[in-house]
Structure formats: C-alpha cells, structure tokens
Write an enzyme that holds these catalytic residues in place. Sequence first.
Site, mmCIF file in Angstrom:
data_model
loop_
_atom_site.group_PDB
_atom_site.id
_atom_site.type_symbol
_atom_site.label_atom_id
_atom_site.label_comp_id
_atom_site.label_asym_id
_atom_site.label_seq_id
_atom_site.Cartn_x
_atom_site.Cartn_y
_atom_site.Cartn_z
ATOM 1 N N GLU A 1 25.858 -43.451 9.677
ATOM 2 C CA GLU A 1 26.338 -43.167 8.328
ATOM 3 C C GLU A 1 26.731 -41.703 8.134
ATOM 4 O O GLU A 1 27.371 -41.355 7.143
ATOM 5 C CB GLU A 1 25.265 -43.554 7.304
ATOM 6 C CG GLU A 1 25.070 -45.060 7.188
ATOM 7 C CD GLU A 1 23.902 -45.435 6.297
ATOM 8 O OE1 GLU A 1 23.111 -44.537 5.950
ATOM 9 O OE2 GLU A 1 23.767 -46.630 5.977
ATOM 10 N N GLU B 1 10.575 -51.601 25.481
ATOM 11 C CA GLU B 1 9.895 -50.451 24.886
ATOM 12 C C GLU B 1 8.789 -49.893 25.782
ATOM 13 O O GLU B 1 8.302 -48.790 25.558
ATOM 14 C CB GLU B 1 9.309 -50.812 23.528
ATOM 15 C CG GLU B 1 8.137 -51.772 23.577
ATOM 16 C CD GLU B 1 7.525 -51.987 22.202
ATOM 17 O OE1 GLU B 1 6.294 -51.819 22.095
ATOM 18 O OE2 GLU B 1 8.259 -52.294 21.256
#
Length: 296
Positions: free
Chosen positions: A78, A109
């Site tokens: 953004e 992970e």
Amino acid sequence: MATEHFSARFQDLDTWSGLDVLSAFYEGQLSAVAAVRSSLPEIEAAAEEAVARLRRGGRLVYVGAGTSGRIGVQDGTELPPTFNWPDDKLVYLIAGGDRAIMKAVENAEDSVEEGKAGIRNNNIGPNDVVIGVAASGRTPFTIAALKEAAVRGAQTIGISNNANAPILEACSHPILADTGEEVIAGSTRMKAGTAQKIILNLLSSLIMVRMGRVYRGLMVNMRATNAKLRRRSEIMVMQITDCDEAKAADAILQANGDLKTAVLIAMGAGPQEAQDALDRNDGNLRKALADFPKNS
C-alpha cells in the site's frame, strides 16, 4: 504463550447465538486496539531510526510466516500508491515464498536456513530496515532472518503478541502488543493479527510523514493512477494554494502529474524552478514552499 491459551469463557461458543459470538469477536478487536497503546514509544523510536537509514537509500524489508507475513505484504504494497514509495525499496521475505501469500505452505515457518538465505540473497545491509512479525514471537524463519540482518548491520524491528518472546530479544527494536488469549484459541488471525496490522500501519505511516511524503495531512506524494485520484490531486492543489480548478489542472499538467511540483507551479514557479526547490529540500513540500519565495 498467551495467544495459545484456551479460555473457559468461550468453551461453549459454538452454542451461542450469532449476535453473542459476534459481540465476543468485537470485544476482542477492541482489546487488540488497546494493546497497541503502550507500544507507541517503541514504534516512534523504530520509525525515527528507520527514516535515517531510508534517507541513505535503504529498503523496507517485511519478514513473516502465514498471517503475519501476509499482513506485512499488505502494509508494504500500500506504500507505493499512497506515498509513491519506490517499488524497488520494498522486499518481502515470506516463509514458503510468494505462493505462501495465497495458500498456506506447511512447515515453511520452521526453516532457519530459508530465513537466513532470504536476507543473504537480497544483499540486506546497514541502510535497510527489516521488520519481522510473529504473533508467537517464536517463528524460526522470522527470527533467523532478523539475526542474519543484524549481523549485516541492518536495523531490525521485531513485532510480537507474546511477552518475553525470542523475537523480542533477536532485534534492535522490539515492539510488543500483548493481546492475550484469542476467542478461538490460537487463532492469531484475529486479535493478534489486528494488533499487528495497526502497528505496521502506524510505523510505516510515521516513516512516510517523516520522509516528507505528507503535507498538511494530505497525500502529496500519491500516485494519481485513475480518474478518482487525478481529481483528488486537483482538489489538493486547490486546497493548498487557494487557486481555482483550471489553474490546478494546468499546474498538474505542467508538472507531469507530480503533485508537489504542481503546488509550486500554482504558486508562481516555473516547472524547473519548482523541481529545483524540491531537490534542494529533499522533496519536502513544506520546506520547499518556505524556500521558494527566497529564491524566486
């Protein structure tokens, strides 16, 4: 880990009315917002150091796995349209690679080596700002990336929802939002995820303000990529300079769409003169406006 705790209060949640379930979720979101409040000084300190590094040409690097990684990607993506932050100054290190943004990649992970490799392969260095996000604060991928980045001299910011988590020890700027147990035990996409999103919003927005990409609360660095945003650009030029619509539109045209340049043109500068004033002041419109009359 508090985020994994089971709460007896919600043990019969699946038998409640829809409105009662939603009320519990809603209360959880409010508590997530409140949990961020005590971390504001740490967020400010992290942002101020980040600005110094980014002004030297550094990059913002988002690191995470699962929900935390996706929230980081959302925050970073953004920044270019909102603040015209350069795309080449953003790096995303997601456990499992880009495909993990859309679909869970099991066991990714847990890879320490992948976390280190991401830092090495992107040549992370002293001017870069590495932001690791992990609700548990124990994600091996994210911690390994932060440690490798620290060795290379980068600023390291760790965001966790559990106190005393390893990630907070593995970074130069620890940020804790202790959101506690979830309504749905262990579902950190909820309270923990909301707090992470808020912290990243605050952190990156303060960085952009300090980088001179906001003036008088306006997005003066935004990319006018559609009709709505082009119209918004005209309105902002009118608001800042008190000129009419035609003059604002002409200034934007002369400035090739660059709003800050257009503001100076609308104030009476020529296109090159406006650009020179911005260059002298590192693109800061407030400083350029103060400087322009002295040099016009």
